[in-house]
Design an enzyme around this catalytic site. Structure first.
Site, mmCIF file in Angstrom:
data_model
loop_
_atom_site.group_PDB
_atom_site.id
_atom_site.type_symbol
_atom_site.label_atom_id
_atom_site.label_comp_id
_atom_site.label_asym_id
_atom_site.label_seq_id
_atom_site.Cartn_x
_atom_site.Cartn_y
_atom_site.Cartn_z
ATOM 1 N N ASP A 108 -25.566 -15.217 28.135
ATOM 2 C CA ASP A 108 -25.651 -13.928 28.121
ATOM 3 C C ASP A 108 -26.330 -13.394 27.001
ATOM 4 O O ASP A 108 -26.848 -14.304 26.320
ATOM 5 C CB ASP A 108 -24.005 -13.380 28.103
ATOM 6 C CG ASP A 108 -23.396 -13.515 26.763
ATOM 7 O OD1 ASP A 108 -24.325 -14.296 25.554
ATOM 8 O OD2 ASP A 108 -22.373 -12.917 26.382
ATOM 9 N N ASP B 273 -26.226 -10.801 23.670
ATOM 10 C CA ASP B 273 -25.365 -10.085 22.885
ATOM 11 C C ASP B 273 -26.193 -8.785 21.946
ATOM 12 O O ASP B 273 -26.978 -9.374 21.169
ATOM 13 C CB ASP B 273 -24.438 -11.012 22.023
ATOM 14 C CG ASP B 273 -23.854 -12.106 22.807
ATOM 15 O OD1 ASP B 273 -22.763 -11.675 23.230
ATOM 16 O OD2 ASP B 273 -24.216 -13.401 22.933
ATOM 17 N N ASP C 209 -23.417 -8.200 26.485
ATOM 18 C CA ASP C 209 -22.572 -7.690 25.761
ATOM 19 C C ASP C 209 -23.041 -6.767 24.884
ATOM 20 O O ASP C 209 -23.795 -7.046 23.990
ATOM 21 C CB ASP C 209 -21.803 -8.918 25.092
ATOM 22 C CG ASP C 209 -20.752 -9.736 25.973
ATOM 23 O OD1 ASP C 209 -20.200 -9.327 27.047
ATOM 24 O OD2 ASP C 209 -20.520 -10.942 25.624
HETATM 25 P P1 ATP Z 1 -24.026 -18.195 24.673
HETATM 26 O O1 ATP Z 1 -25.509 -18.410 24.446
HETATM 27 O O2 ATP Z 1 -23.590 -19.094 25.593
HETATM 28 O O3 ATP Z 1 -23.719 -16.784 25.144
HETATM 29 P P2 ATP Z 1 -22.934 -17.493 22.125
HETATM 30 O O4 ATP Z 1 -22.842 -18.060 20.853
HETATM 31 O O5 ATP Z 1 -23.834 -16.423 22.218
HETATM 32 O O6 ATP Z 1 -23.603 -18.662 23.139
HETATM 33 P P3 ATP Z 1 -20.722 -15.813 23.234
HETATM 34 O O7 ATP Z 1 -19.720 -16.010 24.017
HETATM 35 O O8 ATP Z 1 -21.909 -14.717 23.638
HETATM 36 O O9 ATP Z 1 -21.555 -17.127 22.776
HETATM 37 O O10 ATP Z 1 -20.412 -15.030 21.642
HETATM 38 C C1 ATP Z 1 -21.230 -14.664 20.774
HETATM 39 C C2 ATP Z 1 -20.448 -14.350 19.525
HETATM 40 O O11 ATP Z 1 -19.716 -13.288 19.718
HETATM 41 C C3 ATP Z 1 -19.118 -15.593 19.138
HETATM 42 O O12 ATP Z 1 -19.312 -15.729 17.798
HETATM 43 C C4 ATP Z 1 -17.991 -14.917 19.391
HETATM 44 O O13 ATP Z 1 -17.210 -15.355 18.392
HETATM 45 C C5 ATP Z 1 -18.298 -13.501 19.395
HETATM 46 N N1 ATP Z 1 -17.322 -12.909 20.633
HETATM 47 C C6 ATP Z 1 -17.239 -13.120 21.870
HETATM 48 N N2 ATP Z 1 -16.239 -12.532 22.453
HETATM 49 C C7 ATP Z 1 -15.725 -11.734 21.442
HETATM 50 C C8 ATP Z 1 -14.339 -10.887 21.645
HETATM 51 N N3 ATP Z 1 -13.784 -10.696 22.913
HETATM 52 N N4 ATP Z 1 -14.169 -10.578 20.517
HETATM 53 C C9 ATP Z 1 -14.813 -11.051 19.478
HETATM 54 N N5 ATP Z 1 -15.813 -11.612 19.101
HETATM 55 C C10 ATP Z 1 -16.174 -12.152 20.497
HETATM 56 MN MN MN Z 2 -24.052 -14.942 23.848
HETATM 57 MN MN MN Z 3 -21.307 -12.697 24.513
#
Ligand code: ATP
Ligand code: MN
Ligand code: MN
Length: 396
Positions: free
Chosen positions: A204, A206, A320
């Site tokens: 995703d 962020d 997100d």
């Molecule tokens: P990817 O490339 O797979 O997206 P990512 O490290 O960006 O890997 P994410 O699941 O997007 O993974 O999460 C990014 C950050 O946001 C992480 O540090 C996670 O702890 C935080 N995070 C994700 N969901 C939540 C939530 N519901 N509440 C608080 N923090 C969250």
């Molecule tokens: Mn992510």
């Molecule tokens: Mn995310």
């Protein structure tokens, strides 16, 4: 050829937040096997086991060289009996039989396919499997009621499960930037998550949004979402309002990684890149003029239906969005940059080693009974008595 006696014995500190973990991994075969077993445990809703495998994988990711023998791992933290057995198997046979058989098991495959639907977690997937549903086709045919998120997840399954590239993340970044500055000039957008850590792809994209004047960010999310919606950029969105101030469960609430910012889980409609688009003819042989990508970016249904068998001129991307007041920005940035294990380890370090509670909102010192303020990630690491670790080295 490395003689066991000569092989270096590795040394790694206990907590992932004390280590520098880049994307360069010298032990990918080992960490892939352990990560797969972690994923399987999480899919089975056994988070404790999942974390144990994640911690073991993270220790190996931090090693400066490939592991050649078990003796090199003597004294390393977080390597339990089970993980060591997996490592030994890989070192002796070149692969992990447990990881391989898991990967091939029907249950793992079904759990993975079903949880690949946005809005479906391990519990729902397991319940469907108990009712004989193992595939998307069976799910569609079953007539089971899906909530709004799951309906969108099923509809955009392929897009949501296709990795997002950095170029696509940047394109979405520009859209979000335009949306945010249109509804609140001066507001700032920061890319977080895996892309901030330097990953080249992600599941995703962020973003963290704030405004340099405290309070100006209030009510921002609904306006951003309306703007995006009016321009046709959203295939799905669910906004949750800020619940930090009214919550009663203590300062930083260390027990949970869920924070309470105003946030939006969404699926974006991203027009495929112009370069590809311009290669295709503007006018078809039957005289129908194609929509240009720029026109279609507004999210109207493509004028040409699927019957044309052309690839869609857009793709679905999970995005997100989080809004934070500037006073909490550093904590939010640290909390949303990840990796998930790095975050978990930071909180474990804060709690066990410093008697502090860290969240994406604040850092509370339980000994001094007060909040420790910070305006940068560097300050938070300093409060925690940790050497600063830049985002690109938080890939634990
Ligand atoms: P990817 O490339 O797979 O997206 P990512 O490290 O960006 O890997 P994410 O699941 O997007 O993974 O999460 C990014 C950050 O946001 C992480 O540090 C996670 O702890 C935080 N995070 C994700 N969901 C939540 C939530 N519901 N509440 C608080 N923090 C969250
Ligand atoms: Mn992510
Ligand atoms: Mn995310």
């Amino acid at each position: 050829q490395i003689n066991e006696a000569e092989a270096m014995v590795f040394s790694v500190p206990n907590y992932a937040c004390q280590r520098r973990t880049t994307l360069e991994n010298h032990n990918a075969v080992l960490t892939d096997a352990l990560s797969l077993l972690a994923e399987n445990a999480e899919l089975e809703d056994e988070d404790g086991r999942g974390v144990a495998f994640r911690r073991a994988a993270a220790v190996l990711k931090a090693l400066p060289k490939p592991v050649t023998s078990l003796t090199q791992l003597r004294g390393l933290p977080c390597l339990g009996e089970h993980s060591l057995r997996v490592i030994q198997d890989v070192l002796e046979t070149g692969s992990s039989s447990e990881a391989e058989s898991t990967k091939q098991s029907e249950r793992f495959k079904a759990l993975k396919v079903l949880t690949g639907i946005f809005g479906v977690g391990p519990k729902t997937a397991a319940w469907w499997i108990r009712h004989g549903i193992n595939t998307l086709h069976q799910l569609r045919a079953s007539g089971h009621t899906l909530n709004r998120a799951q309906q969108a997840g099923l509809e955009h399954y392929d897009g949501v499960n296709r990795p997002v590239t950095k170029a696509e993340a940047d394109a979405i970044g520009e859209i979000v930037e335009t949306a945010v500055t249109s509804v609140l000039p001066g507001a700032q957008v920061t890319l977080t998550g895996g892309f901030r850590r330097g990953k080249l792809t992600g599941h995703d994209v962020d973003f963290l949004i704030t405004h340099p004047e405290e309070g100006r960010e209030e009510g921002l999310m609904p306006k951003v979402v309306s703007w995006l919606e009016s321009q046709g950029f959203l295939l799905y969105q669910k906004t949750t309002r800020n619940s930090y101030l009214e919550s009663k469960d203590g300062p930083a609430r260390p027990a949970s990684n869920m924070d309470r910012f105003e946030r939006c889980f969404s699926i974006f409609k991203l027009a495929e890149d112009e370069r590809r688009e311009t290669k295709q003819p503007e006018t078809r042989t039957d005289g129908v003029t194609r929509l240009r990508a720029s026109e279609d970016a507004c999210g109207r249904q493509p004028a040409l239906s699927q019957a044309d068998e052309e690839p869609k001129p857009w793709r679905a991307v999970r995005v997100d969005l989080v809004v934070s007041p500037i006073s909490q920005f550093a904590f939010a940035l640290l909390g949303w940059t990840g990796s998930k294990l790095f975050e978990r380890e930071l909180r474990r370090w804060a709690g066990y080693e410093k008697t502090m509670s860290l969240s994406s909102h604040a850092l509370y010192d339980n000994k001094q009974s007060r909040y420790l303020k910070a305006t940068s990630e560097e300050e938070i690491f300093a409060h925690l008595g940790l050497e600063y670790v830049p985002p690109s080295e938080r890939n634990a």
